[in-house]
Design an enzyme around this catalytic site. Structure first.
Site, PDB file in Angstrom:
ATOM      1  N   HIS A  74      36.466  36.400  40.835  1.00 32.50           N
ATOM      2  CA  HIS A  74      35.992  37.595  40.120  1.00 32.50           C
ATOM      3  C   HIS A  74      36.499  37.660  38.663  1.00 32.50           C
ATOM      4  CE1 HIS A  74      35.296  41.742  39.002  1.00 32.50           C
ATOM      5  NE2 HIS A  74      36.597  41.978  39.017  1.00 32.50           N
ATOM      6  N   GLU A 102      47.434  45.663  38.840  1.00 33.46           N
ATOM      7  CA  GLU A 102      47.085  46.588  39.907  1.00 33.46           C
ATOM      8  C   GLU A 102      47.135  45.928  41.286  1.00 33.46           C
ATOM      9  OE1 GLU A 102      46.866  49.678  39.691  1.00 33.46           O
ATOM     10  OE2 GLU A 102      46.017  50.223  41.645  1.00 33.46           O
ATOM     11  N   ASP A 103      46.660  44.703  41.374  1.00 35.06           N
ATOM     12  CA  ASP A 103      46.447  44.115  42.707  1.00 35.06           C
ATOM     13  C   ASP A 103      47.473  43.055  43.120  1.00 35.06           C
ATOM     14  OD1 ASP A 103      44.251  45.699  42.825  1.00 35.06           O
ATOM     15  OD2 ASP A 103      42.799  44.110  42.367  1.00 35.06           O
ATOM     16  N   ASP A 165      33.476  43.528  33.846  1.00 34.89           N
ATOM     17  CA  ASP A 165      34.007  43.737  35.197  1.00 34.89           C
ATOM     18  C   ASP A 165      32.970  44.462  36.058  1.00 34.89           C
ATOM     19  OD1 ASP A 165      35.890  44.062  37.306  1.00 34.89           O
ATOM     20  OD2 ASP A 165      36.475  46.030  36.509  1.00 34.89           O
ATOM     21  N   ASP A 285       2.409  47.374  27.030  1.00 37.34           N
ATOM     22  CA  ASP A 285       3.254  48.127  27.954  1.00 37.34           C
ATOM     23  C   ASP A 285       4.338  47.252  28.571  1.00 37.34           C
ATOM     24  OD1 ASP A 285       1.750  50.428  27.622  1.00 37.34           O
ATOM     25  OD2 ASP A 285       0.351  49.858  29.211  1.00 37.34           O
TER      26      ASP A 285
HETATM   27 MN    MN Z   1      37.883  43.734  38.449  1.00 43.63          MN
END
Ligand code: MN
Length: 748
Positions: A74, A102-103, A165, A285
């Site tokens: 990620h 954070e993780d 993110d 269009d």
């Molecule tokens: Mn993330």
């Protein structure tokens, strides 16, 4: 790495989904990332990138995403998205590290030590945003948005990583439970996509919108996409032909251009279909053409060539090169009837503009162009960033987070304007709103009593369309108790329209009811009967009215006689005979002595049988202070005290007599008055003036016009009104009109 991902792919629970959709991309290798950065930034610090790659991979260790992929895929993809925006090393590294604090076990101190405080601050900013998301949901969303905006105004690279993110999370949403998928998609469509657009990052906005649209309304997304595909297929040859013809005709004139046909996005088509309830059939269009040139001068030359070769569709030309949009967008837009009799939409721009139009603030932060830190460059170069700073400054003081959220959400969409009161309170209005809407948004009382305004310190008509960032001072007058009813058609917002309708209806009714009440009370006083609301209440059924106000308004409007009211209350009431409106002295002298309450004041020394008339130039109306001038053999002429003609009689005090109005309110009648109106010359302005007078129940006897200059016409209007209040009401309504420069009462 790849092998691990593949093994994981079969293991986790939501396996059936994975079999049908494969959004998962092949995981990038360390050297792929470095190569991508080096491609646009030869001076990249490869060692820094390598260290960050390894650090983040180690930190996330065995963690897995919902898809079963290693978690590290990620941040790596987020970094890759940012290489497409060609961002600097610090931003790429921050992307790799964005979830570590954070993780994982990582700390800010450790990151500072290993990668420096600049990157440490970026990662901490992103960590704060992530924590906001975790506590999110309704109640906190407003506060979160405020913190988000504060964080990105410190260093806009936080927003760039945050958007990347979110984009990667949206791309890989299929593994999330449906409820969170919806919530995240809604938030993306509400906040992140518009924010990307507001920052000029159109590509990012479009992809975020498309991914959200797909989740929130899969059927609509499928229908629009199928239709788009079919139309694109049908027009495939035409698109190539248009591109070729454009290139050829520019080349003939010595301009080399790149022309790119570009499909419009399903979401934007859907929004248009929903808002305007239109379908899409024409090539224009679904397709637009970008003409990319080498210089601004070439853009204008190309425009000339295009307009010479093909008929122009009127009303579609916009020059955002000379006037860029607030998000820094620059381009010329025009629509012509091109090959195959098709409308062709063209966006003419330089390559540099094209880059900024796609990448917005990210283009300004572009590594190799700039001098100074990205934030410094943005401060210098970007309107969008200036807007962000300004918004955050004003709104960080806003007391109510919910209100803040609402305003900010609104502002994020381009069909809103965002204005301020002098005290900095934010007023968000729909696009095309004017000062009348603004005034009603501030407060209904402000709207009702608005008579003028200043926009950014300059006087302007109340009908002026507002622009983003305008500071508006609404000038109010206590004399205006209700707005001109014509405002209802000028106002844009439902709130203003409803308030104007209510206020004018109420004001008209109040006026009639007030007039009716005076008439009724007057009649009772004359007849020497006591008037009481309670007594009238009991008589309401006999008068077939629901309320006392209704009765009074009916009397005021002339629908019911005051004597009918009296008879309903006192069945044995008998009407008395009435006399002249303006009474001679002798007739009233005794009454005055007998009843000090009587408003009549005698005209001294004059026989009441003398004829009475009004002064010829301008007249007089009840409420004016008046004097009578005696002319031998002719009677008494009534002048208002301000009349200039009275000067002629200054030497003859014996001719002056005091008179006072003695109106029979049971039989309202009109009196002459004259106005001098200075009108702005524009179509329909006279009709507007006459309209105001008629709307407010004035009778126009005569209008004399003389054009004083090309810009103004002088009008002399003789009209008839009930009294001074009525006249003054008409005057202030006229003054409120944009086409009226001035209004004065005239007494010759
Ligand atoms: Mn993330």
């Amino acid at each position: 790495m790849q092998a691990a991902a593949d093994t994981a792919a079969v293991a986790p629970a939501p396996a059936p989904r994975r079999a049908t959709r494969t959004s998962r991309v092949k995981m990038m290798r360390q050297y792929d990332l470095v190569d991508r950065v080096r491609a646009y930034n030869p001076d990249t610090d490869e060692d820094l990138l390598n260290r960050a790659y390894v650090y983040a991979m180690m930190a996330h260790g065995e963690q897995k995403r919902a898809s079963g992929d290693p978690y590290f895929s990620h941040p790596l993809e987020v970094a890759a998205i940012l290489t497409d925006l060609k961002l600097d090393d610090a931003t790429i590294v921050a992307a790799l590290l964005h979830d570590t604090i954070e993780d994982t076990e990582s700390t800010r101190a450790e990151i500072d030590q290993l990668f420096g405080p600049e990157i440490g601050a970026l990662v901490e900013g992103l960590t704060k945003l992530k924590r906001l998301e975790l506590v999110s949901r309704e109640a906190k969303q407003a506060e979160n948005l405020r913190k988000l905006l504060l964080a990105i105004s410190d260093d806009v690279r936080v927003l760039l990583v945050k958007l990347a993110d979110r984009l990667h999370n949206m791309r890989t949403m299929e593994f999330m439970p449906p409820a969170s998928r919806r919530r995240i998609a809604e938030e993306t469509l509400d906040i992140y996509a518009p924010l990307a657009g507001r920052m000029g990052m159109q590509e990012m906005r479009e992809e975020l919108e498309d991914l959200s649209f797909r989740i929130l309304d899969p059927e609509a997304h499928a229908v629009v996409t199928q239709r788009l595909d079919a139309l694109a297929e049908r027009n495939r040859n035409l698109i190539g032909e248009i591109e070729a013809q454009l290139v050829a005709s520019l080349k003939k004139n010595g301009i080399s251009a790149i022309v790119k046909g570009r499909r419009k996005q399903p979401f934007s088509i859907w929004v248009k279909m929903e808002r305007k309830s239109v379908g899409f059939e024409q090539l224009s269009d679904i397709f637009g053409f970008r003409v990319i040139l080498n210089s601004v001068a070439e853009c204008y030359r190309a425009l000339g060539i295009v307009h010479t070769n093909w008929p122009v569709v009127p009303g579609r030309f916009k020059d955002y090169i000379s006037t860029p949009k607030q998000n820094d967008y620059r381009s010329i837009h025009t629509t012509v009837i091109g090959p195959g009799n098709q409308r062709v939409e063209l966006q003419i721009r330089t390559e540099e503009m094209d880059r900024v139009n796609e990448y917005g603030i990210a283009a300004h932060a572009f590594y190799k162009d700039g001098v100074g830190s990205p934030t410094e460059r943005l401060k210098r170069e970007s309107n969008a960033f200036a807007w962000l700073r300004h918004t955050v400054e004003v709104l960080s003081e806003s007391a109510n987070p919910e209100e803040f959220l609402e305003h900010t959400k609104m502002e994020l969409f381009h069909d809103q304007v965002f204005c301020f009161t002098p005290k900095g309170k934010l007023i968000a209005l729909p696009r095309y709103a004017n000062v009348i809407d603004f005034a009603y948004a501030v407060h209904t009382d402000v709207g009702n009593s608005a008579v003028g305004c200043k926009i950014n310190g300059k006087f302007a008509p109340l009908s002026t369309e507002l622009q983003n960032g305008d500071e508006v001072v609404v000038l109010t007058s206590k004399a205006q108790s209700a707005p001109p009813s014509a405002w209802e058609s000028l106002a844009v917002t439902g709130k203003a329209k409803a308030a104007i309708r209510r206020a004018t209806r109420a004001a008209v009714r109040d006026q009639y009811a007030g007039l009716g009440r005076r008439i009724v009370e007057r009649l009772f006083m004359r007849a020497k009967i006591a008037y009481a609301d309670d007594k009238l209440k009991g008589a309401l059924p006999r008068l077939a009215r629901a309320s006392i106000e209704d009765v009074m308004a009916a009397v005021g409007r002339g629908e019911m006689k005051a004597s009918d009211v009296a008879r309903a209350m006192y069945p044995d009431y008998k009407e008395e005979a009435r006399q002249n409106v303006i009474k001679g002295a002798a007739a009233k002298a005794k009454t005055v002595e007998a009843s000090p309450k009587s408003p009549a004041i005698p005209i001294r020394g004059i026989n009441s049988d003398l004829p009475v008339k009004f002064a010829p130039n301008g007249g007089a109306v009840p409420g004016d202070r008046i004097v009578g001038i005696v002319t031998k053999g002719e009677g008494i002429t009534i002048y208002p005290i301000q009349s200039l003609a009275l000067k002629d009689f200054e030497e003859e005090p014996e001719r002056w007599i005091d008179v006072r109005w003695d109106i029979d309110e049971a039989a309202p009648r009109r009196f002459p008055a004259r106005l001098a109106v200075q009108n702005v010359n524009e179509p329909g302005s006279l009709a507007q003036v006459a309209g105001v007078i008629a709307e407010h129940d004035g009778n126009i006897d005569n209008i004399h016009m003389s054009r004083r200059s090309p810009d103004f016409t002088d009008l002399t209007i003789d009209l008839e009104v009930y009294d001074l209040k009525h006249l003054n009401g008409i005057i202030s309504q006229l003054r409120a009109k944009a086409v009226v420069a001035s209004v004065e009462r005239v007494n010759g």
